[in-house]
Design a protein around this motif. Structure first.
Motif, mmCIF file in Angstrom:
data_model
loop_
_atom_site.group_PDB
_atom_site.id
_atom_site.type_symbol
_atom_site.label_atom_id
_atom_site.label_comp_id
_atom_site.label_asym_id
_atom_site.label_seq_id
_atom_site.Cartn_x
_atom_site.Cartn_y
_atom_site.Cartn_z
ATOM 1 N N SER A 1 0.852 -1.194 0.000
ATOM 2 C CA SER A 1 0.000 0.000 0.000
ATOM 3 C C SER A 1 0.882 1.236 0.000
ATOM 4 N N ASP B 1 -5.715 -0.269 -2.027
ATOM 5 C CA ASP B 1 -6.058 1.129 -2.290
ATOM 6 C C ASP B 1 -6.529 1.870 -1.050
ATOM 7 N N GLU B 2 -7.138 1.172 -0.116
ATOM 8 C CA GLU B 2 -7.568 1.774 1.144
ATOM 9 C C GLU B 2 -7.319 0.776 2.260
#
Length: 368
Positions: A68, A94-95
Motif C-alpha cells: 500500500s 487502495d484503502e
C-alpha cells in the motif's frame, strides 16, 4: 521431502506465502518518510530481504506481497523475484483493509492449499517447516505462531488447551491469564482466506479468528521459543539489525560475515575509530578519527565527525554529524545536520534536512 542440489530442503509442496507490507510505519518516523518500514536498511539490506531469504530457505517459491504505502518501491527493488530464487507478485491495497482484509485482498493470486501469512515487520527465527507440519498434523483451518513473553500485558493473549488448540483471543489486560501471544505469522487453508469478506476492513484478531472459533473451526497454536522481535519501534529496529550483524539470528541475506560490525562497500572508517555492538556502516559513509559507533546504523553517505559517540542510534542517509557530538538512542533523518558538541539522548528524533547548529541542543551543561 527431497533436498536441493546444494543440500538445502527441497520445495515445501502445496504451500505459498503472503507478506503484508502495506503499513506506514508511523512509530518509525522520520525513517519511514522516505521508505516503507520493510524496505528500511537492516544489517545492510532491506529488512524484507531477510524475511524472503527465510521463506526461500523453507522451500517456498511463490510469494505475494500485499502493499500500500509507497507500493512501487517493492517492485523496483525485488522485481519478479527471480534474482532471489522466488516468484514474486504484488497487490496494491487502495484503502486500509486491516490484517484479514489485506489477506483477502490477495486471494485471487493464491493457488496452493496452505498459505503462510507474515506481518512484514517481524524478525523471527521460527522454523517455518515445523509450523506447517503442526498445521497439517492437526488438520487445522488456521495455525498461529505463538511466543511466550516476559510481560504479555502489552499484547493480546492466546490460550491453548492440552492439544495445542486455541481456545480464545483475549484483549490486552493488566492481569493476563497466559504468557503466550500472537506472533504475527500464520498458516491458513486457502479456503478460509476465500471466505473472508472482501472489499472492507476485517481484523483477524477481532473478527476472523473469533468467528472461526465460534463456528467450531480448529485453530491450532504452534508455540515456539526461537528468536522473535517486533521491529516496530526505533529501539527494536536498531536491536534487530545488530542481532543480525552479530549472527544472533543467522540470515542468508546478510551481506558479509557475522561479527561486531558490518562495513558496506565504500565505507571509510578511521583507523582509530571504534565500530562495534553489531553496527552497520553504510556505503560511502565516513567515520572520522576517534569516533565510537556502538550498536547503531549509519546509512549510506552519512558522515560522523571526530570524537563523536553514537550509541543505539539510526543515522539517516547523507546526514552530517559534527565533531564531539553525543548521540544515544536517537534517530537522525536523511540529510539532517547535527552541529559540533550537540548532545541528543534517548528518544530524540530529528526530521530529514533539519540543521541543528553547534551546541544547539544539549541534555547536560558540559559533556566533557
Amino acid at each position: 521431502m527431497t533436498a536441493g542440489p546444494d543440500g538445502s530442503p527441497g520445495p515445501l509442496r502445496d504451500a505459498e506465502a503472503v507478506v503484508l507490507v502495506g503499513g506506514k510505519g508511523m512509530r518509525l518516523r522520520p525513517l519511514t518518510l522516505s521508505a516503507p518500514k520493510p524496505m528500511l536498511p537492516t544489517a545492510g539490506v532491506p529488512f524484507l530481504s531477510h524475511l524472503l531469504a527465510r521463506i526461500r530457505a523453507a522451500g517456498i517459491r511463490h510469494v505475494v506481497l500485499g502493499t500500500s504505502y509507497k507500493a512501487e518501491v517493492f517492485a523496483e527493488h525485488f522485481g519478479d523475484g527471480s534474482e532471489f530464487g522466488l516468484e514474486l507478485e504484488y497487490v496494491v491495497e487502495d484503502e486500509p483493509l486491516d490484517t484479514a482484509g489485506a489477506i483477502r485482498n490477495v486471494a485471487h493470486l493464491l493457488r496452493e492449499k496452505d498459505v503462510l501469512v507474515f506481518n512484514g515487520d517481524i524478525l523471527s527465527g521460527l522454523d517455518l517447516r515445523s509450523l506447517v507440519e503442526t498445521h497439517r498434523a492437526g488438520a487445522a483451518e488456521v495455525t498461529l505462531h505463538l511466543v511466550k513473553v516476559a510481560d504479555p500485558r502489552q499484547f493480546g493473549c492466546v490460550p491453548t488447551d492440552g492439544d495445542g488448540r486455541v481456545t480464545a483471543f483475549l484483549e490486552k489486560t493488566e492481569d493476563p491469564p497466559v504468557d503466550q501471544i500472537n506472533a504475527g505469522c500464520y498458516v491458513f487453508r486457502r479456503s478460509v482466506i476465500e471466505d473472508i469478506p472482501a472489499g472492507r476492513r476485517v481484523s483477524v484478531e477481532r473478527e476472523t479468528f473469533p468467528g472461526l472459533l465460534a463456528a467450531g473451526a480448529r485453530l491450532q497454536g504452534h508455540v515456539d521459543s526461537s528468536y522473535w522481535l517486533d521491529m516496530g519501534t526505533p529501539a527494536a529496529y536498531v536491536r534487530g539489525s545488530a542481532d543480525l550483524v552479530r549472527g544472533e539470528l543467522p540470515s542468508a541475506a546478510l551481506p558479509g560475515t557475522p561479527g561486531e560490525a558490518l562495513l558496506l562497500p565504500g565505507a571509510d572508517v578511521a583507523a582509530d575509530a571504534v565500530v562495534d555492538g553489531g553496527s552497520t556502516i553504510g556505503a560511502g559513509a565516513v567515520v572520522a578519527e576517534r569516533a565510537r559507533i556502538t550498536g547503531s546504523m549509519v546509512f549510506d553517505g552519512a558522515r560522523i565527525g571526530a570524537e563523536t559517540e553514537v550509541d543505539g542510534c539510526v543515522i539517516g542517509a547523507g546526514a552530517r554529524i559534527g565533531a564531539g557530538v553525543a548521540l544515544r538512542g536517537a534517530v537522525i533523518g536523511d540529510g539532517a545536520v547535527i552541529g559540533d558538541e550537540c548532545e541528543l539522548l534517548d528518544g530524540a528524533r530529528v526530521w530529514p534536512g533539519v540543521e541543528i547548529p553547534a551546541g544547539g541542543v544539549r541534555f547536560s551543561a558540559d559533556r566533557r
